[in-house]
Write a protein that holds these residues in place. Structure first.
Motif, PDB file in Angstrom:
ATOM      1  N   THR A 143      25.905 -79.610  79.939  1.00 22.89           N
ATOM      2  CA  THR A 143      25.627 -80.760  78.596  1.00 22.89           C
ATOM      3  C   THR A 143      27.105 -81.926  78.465  1.00 22.89           C
ATOM      4  OG1 THR A 143      24.808 -78.789  77.706  1.00 22.89           O
ATOM      5  CG2 THR A 143      24.760 -80.633  76.531  1.00 22.89           C
TER       6      THR A 143
ATOM      7  N   THR B  79      28.658 -85.849  76.705  1.00 21.79           N
ATOM      8  CA  THR B  79      27.334 -86.786  75.405  1.00 21.79           C
ATOM      9  C   THR B  79      27.713 -87.852  76.371  1.00 21.79           C
ATOM     10  OG1 THR B  79      27.036 -84.886  73.924  1.00 21.79           O
ATOM     11  CG2 THR B  79      27.627 -87.427  72.715  1.00 21.79           C
TER      12      THR B  79
ATOM     13  N   ASP C 257      28.028 -92.114  72.216  1.00 19.72           N
ATOM     14  CA  ASP C 257      27.852 -91.144  70.596  1.00 19.72           C
ATOM     15  C   ASP C 257      28.882 -90.548  70.375  1.00 19.72           C
ATOM     16  OD1 ASP C 257      24.958 -91.831  71.209  1.00 19.72           O
ATOM     17  OD2 ASP C 257      23.991 -90.134  72.249  1.00 19.72           O
TER      18      ASP C 257
ATOM     19  N   ALA D 242      21.913 -78.685  81.093  1.00 16.21           N
ATOM     20  CA  ALA D 242      20.966 -80.181  80.660  1.00 16.21           C
ATOM     21  C   ALA D 242      19.571 -79.582  80.818  1.00 16.21           C
ATOM     22  CB  ALA D 242      21.515 -81.590  81.649  1.00 16.21           C
TER      23      ALA D 242
ATOM     24  N   HIS E 262      18.503 -80.328  77.871  1.00 15.17           N
ATOM     25  CA  HIS E 262      19.164 -81.428  76.209  1.00 15.17           C
ATOM     26  C   HIS E 262      18.471 -82.349  76.663  1.00 15.17           C
ATOM     27  CE1 HIS E 262      22.231 -84.095  75.857  1.00 15.17           C
ATOM     28  NE2 HIS E 262      22.364 -83.655  75.046  1.00 15.17           N
ATOM     29  N   THR E 263      17.842 -83.272  75.335  1.00 20.76           N
ATOM     30  CA  THR E 263      17.423 -84.817  76.239  1.00 20.76           C
ATOM     31  C   THR E 263      18.578 -85.536  75.359  1.00 20.76           C
ATOM     32  OG1 THR E 263      15.310 -83.949  77.211  1.00 20.76           O
ATOM     33  CG2 THR E 263      15.252 -85.705  76.722  1.00 20.76           C
ATOM     34  N   ARG E 264      18.751 -86.613  75.772  1.00 19.75           N
ATOM     35  CA  ARG E 264      19.166 -87.962  75.070  1.00 19.75           C
ATOM     36  C   ARG E 264      18.229 -88.860  74.823  1.00 19.75           C
ATOM     37  NH1 ARG E 264      21.829 -92.975  75.744  1.00 19.75           N
ATOM     38  NH2 ARG E 264      23.249 -93.259  73.707  1.00 19.75           N
TER      39      ARG E 264
ATOM     40  N   HIS F 163      20.040 -86.461  69.802  1.00 22.59           N
ATOM     41  CA  HIS F 163      20.094 -85.648  70.637  1.00 22.59           C
ATOM     42  C   HIS F 163      19.172 -84.381  70.577  1.00 22.59           C
ATOM     43  CE1 HIS F 163      23.935 -86.901  73.026  1.00 22.59           C
ATOM     44  NE2 HIS F 163      23.921 -87.556  72.082  1.00 22.59           N
TER      45      HIS F 163
ATOM     46  N   ALA G 263      27.489 -79.166  70.292  1.00 21.38           N
ATOM     47  CA  ALA G 263      26.795 -80.046  69.503  1.00 21.38           C
ATOM     48  C   ALA G 263      27.991 -80.161  69.364  1.00 21.38           C
ATOM     49  CB  ALA G 263      25.681 -79.723  68.611  1.00 21.38           C
TER      50      ALA G 263
ATOM     51  N   LEU H 279      28.675 -84.214  67.342  1.00 29.53           N
ATOM     52  CA  LEU H 279      27.989 -84.567  67.375  1.00 29.53           C
ATOM     53  C   LEU H 279      27.662 -84.148  65.847  1.00 29.53           C
ATOM     54  CD1 LEU H 279      25.241 -83.663  70.407  1.00 29.53           C
ATOM     55  CD2 LEU H 279      26.353 -86.638  69.851  1.00 29.53           C
TER      56      LEU H 279
ATOM     57  N   GLN I  92      22.640 -86.699  64.219  1.00 26.29           N
ATOM     58  CA  GLN I  92      22.634 -87.484  65.724  1.00 26.29           C
ATOM     59  C   GLN I  92      21.465 -86.353  66.694  1.00 26.29           C
ATOM     60  OE1 GLN I  92      26.997 -87.762  65.630  1.00 26.29           O
ATOM     61  NE2 GLN I  92      26.043 -89.071  67.220  1.00 26.29           N
ATOM     62  N   THR I  93      21.072 -84.772  66.240  1.00 27.01           N
ATOM     63  CA  THR I  93      21.006 -84.128  66.371  1.00 27.01           C
ATOM     64  C   THR I  93      19.814 -83.433  65.737  1.00 27.01           C
ATOM     65  OG1 THR I  93      22.266 -82.566  65.709  1.00 27.01           O
ATOM     66  CG2 THR I  93      22.960 -83.059  67.332  1.00 27.01           C
TER      67      THR I  93
END
Length: 455
Positions: free
Chosen positions: A119, A121, A125, A182, A185-187, A198, A233, A238, A242-243
C-alpha cells in the motif's frame, strides 16, 4: 496532515514482470479463474511478452510506466524450512513426490500481480511529505506469504532515497492483520498533486464488536481485515479526515471477488464500481463525498447490466482507469470483456456513452495472467510521484523504448514456451530462473535483492 499541493505529479504504474515459472496450479481459493484453470499448460514466455506489450502500449500512449521484477522461484529455501533436505535436485524431487501442492506453491509466479505488493501513500498526503510504503503480508495463502521479504527489498532498492521515501514493516502475518495491499485500497482526489482521500476496503473485522449490519462471506474467505487497513493508515500517518473504511459486500466475495479491485476501480475523482461492491453503498459514497475536496464522480454499474458472473469472468472492474490531461479517462480492459456480450454492451452504451469522464477503451490481451485470475489492474502498483521523486528513483525501472527492447530480448533468451505442472520439479528450471533473475537485476540496475544473491 500535509495540505500542500505538489506540482508535476504523475501516477506511475509499476507493472510486475511475469516470472519464468508462471504456471497454472489453481492455488488461490476464492479466485474462480485460478481454480478453474488449475493443471493447464502455461506459457511463461507468452505471459511475460503480453505483460511487456501492455506496458509498452500505455507508455506509447503517454502514461508513465514502471517495471518491478519477479520473485525468486522455485523458493527452495521455503521447502528446506519445511523439512526437505539434500541437494536442490533432491529437495525438488522429494517435494514433488511427497507434497506436490507445496512444490506448486513455491513455484508460483503470483508476484506479477503487483497490486498486492503493498500500500502506497503519496507525499502530498503524508505528514512528513514523503512517499510511504508498506509491503502486504499476504498471509491468507502460503504461495503469496512467501513474497513480502523480497518485495520489501525490491521496493527499498528502487525507492531508496530517504529524503523522499519511507518504508514500513510488514504487518504481523496473522489472520487478524491479513493484508492484501493496494488491491483493496484506492486513492481518490482531484489532480494527483492535490491532497486525496484513501478508500480502504475490507472483508471482515477481527477484533471487538462487529460494526452494525456487518456480516462475513459464507463460501470463500475474506482476505482483508479492517484492522490491517487501519494499521497501514496509522503507519502512513493518515488521519480520520483522509480515510474511509468500507466493507466489501460478502455476497461479492462468495461470487469470486477475492479483492475489491475485482469489483471496483477508482482514479482521480472517479469511482467505477458494481452495485454489489460495498455492503453499505450509500454510506460509503456519502463519506467519500464529505471528505473529498473535489466532487466525487461515482459511476455505478447495476446488476441488471452486468451480472456478478459476468463481472468475475470478464474482469471489467479489474481494468485500469487512467487520467488524461484534458480531464477525460481511458479504461484499459482485458480482451475477455469483448467475449461477454453484456459486458461489452455496457462498456459501449453505458460507460463510453454515459455522463462520466470515461471517453476511451483500450483492449489488451493478458490471457496468460487472466487464466490465473489477474487482469490489467492486478498487474500494476500505482505510485503518484513528483518530478523530484521520479528523479530520485534508483535503477533503470521507468520504461523506455530501449528498456522495453532489452526486457523483450531477456524474456526471449531465458523463458520457456510451455510449462506444465509436472515440469516444476525439473532442477534445470530452477537453474534457468536464477540465471535469468541475476541478469535482470543487472539490466534494471537495482543491485542484489534475491536470496541467492545475498548469500
Amino acid at each position: 496532515m500535509n495540505t500542500a499541493t505538489i506540482s508535476n505529479v504523475q501516477e506511475v504504474n509499476f507493472d510486475g514482470l511475469v516470472g519464468p515459472t508462471h504456471n497454472y496450479s489453481g492455488l488461490a481459493v476464492g479466485n474462480v479463474a485460478s481454480m478453474s484453470h488449475g493443471g493447464l499448460v502455461s506459457s511463461p514466455k507468452e505471459g511475460a511478452l503480453q505483460g511487456l506489450l501492455k506496458m509498452k502500449s500505455l507508455m506509447d500512449a503517454g502514461y508513465a510506466q514502471g517495471v518491478l521484477p519477479p520473485q525468486q522461484r522455485p523458493d527452495i529455501g521455503a521447502l528446506r524450512d519445511l523439512g526437505f533436505s539434500g541437494s536442490n535436485r533432491e529437495v525438488l524431487a522429494c517435494a514433488a513426490k511427497e507434497a506436490p501442492q507445496l512444490l506448486r506453491a513455491v513455484c508460483s509466479a503470483s508476484s506479477m500481480w503487483t497490486a498486492n505488493a503493498g500500500t502506497i501513500t503519496p507525499s502530498m498526503d503524508s505528514p512528513d511529505s514523503r512517499v510511504h510504503f508498506t509491503p502486504a503480508n499476504l498471509q491468507s495463502s502460503f504461495h503469496r506469504y512467501l513474497e513480502p521479504q523480497t518485495t520489501g527489498r525490491v521496493l527499498q532498492a528502487i525507492f531508496r532515497d530517504e529524503r523522499h521515501f519511507a518504508h514500513h514493516p510488514v504487518l504481523p502475518a496473522t489472520p487478524a492483520f491479513s493484508d492484501e495491499g493496494a488491491a483493496n485500497h484506492t486513492r481518490l482526489c482531484g489532480e494527483y498533486g492535490e491532497p486525496g482521500v484513501h478508500l480502504f476496503v475490507y472483508g471482515r473485522q477481527a477484533f471487538g464488536d462487529v460494526r452494525s449490519g456487518e456480516r462475513e462471506p459464507k463460501r470463500y474467505p475474506a482476505r482483508q481485515t479492517l484492522e490491517a487497513s487501519q494499521a497501514v493508515a496509522r503507519q502512513h500517518g493518515l488521519t480520520a479526515s483522509q480515510t474511509v473504511f468500507a466493507q466489501q459486500h460478502p455476497n461479492a466475495i462468495d461470487a469470486g471477488v477475492f479483492h475489491n479491485d475485482v469489483i471496483a476501480v477508482g482514479n482521480g475523482p472517479v469511482l467505477l464500481y458494481h452495485e454489489m461492491a460495498f455492503l453499505d453503498e450509500e454510506g460509503t459514497l456519502d463519506e467519500l463525498r464529505y471528505k473529498m475536496a473535489t466532487p466525487l464522480i461515482p459511476v455505478r454499474v447495476p446488476v441488471e447490466a452486468v451480472s456478478m458472473e459476468d463481472a468475475v469472468a470478464s474482469y471489467l472492474f479489474n481494468s485500469q482507469l487512467l487520467s488524461n490531461p484534458d480531464g477525460t479517462m481511458t479504461l484499459v480492459v482485458p480482451g475477455e470483456c469483448q467475449e461477454r456480450e453484456a459486458v461489452w454492451r455496457t462498456i459501449q452504451d453505458y460507460l463510453l456513452a454515459g455522463n462520466n469522464p470515461i471517453s476511451e477503451v483500450m483492449v489488451k490481451d493478458v490471457k496468460q495472467s487472466m487464466r490465473n485470475g489477474g487482469g490489467p489492474a492486478c498487474l500494476r502498483l500505482r505510485v503518484a510521484l513528483s518530478e523530484a521523486e521520479r528523479a530520485a528513483l534508483t535503477g533503470r525501472v521507468l520504461l523506455t523504448d530501449a528498456l522495453y527492447d532489452d526486457l523483450t530480448a531477456w524474456v526471449n533468451r531465458h523463458y520457456r514456451d510451455r510449462l506444465a505442472p509436472d515440469d516444476l520439479a525439473d532442477p534445470q528450471l530452477a537453474e534457468e530462473s536464477l540465471v535469468a533473475l541475476d541478469e535482470l537485476t543487472q539490466l534494471l540496475k537495482i543491485g542484489p535483492v534475491y536470496p541467492f544473491q545475498l548469500g
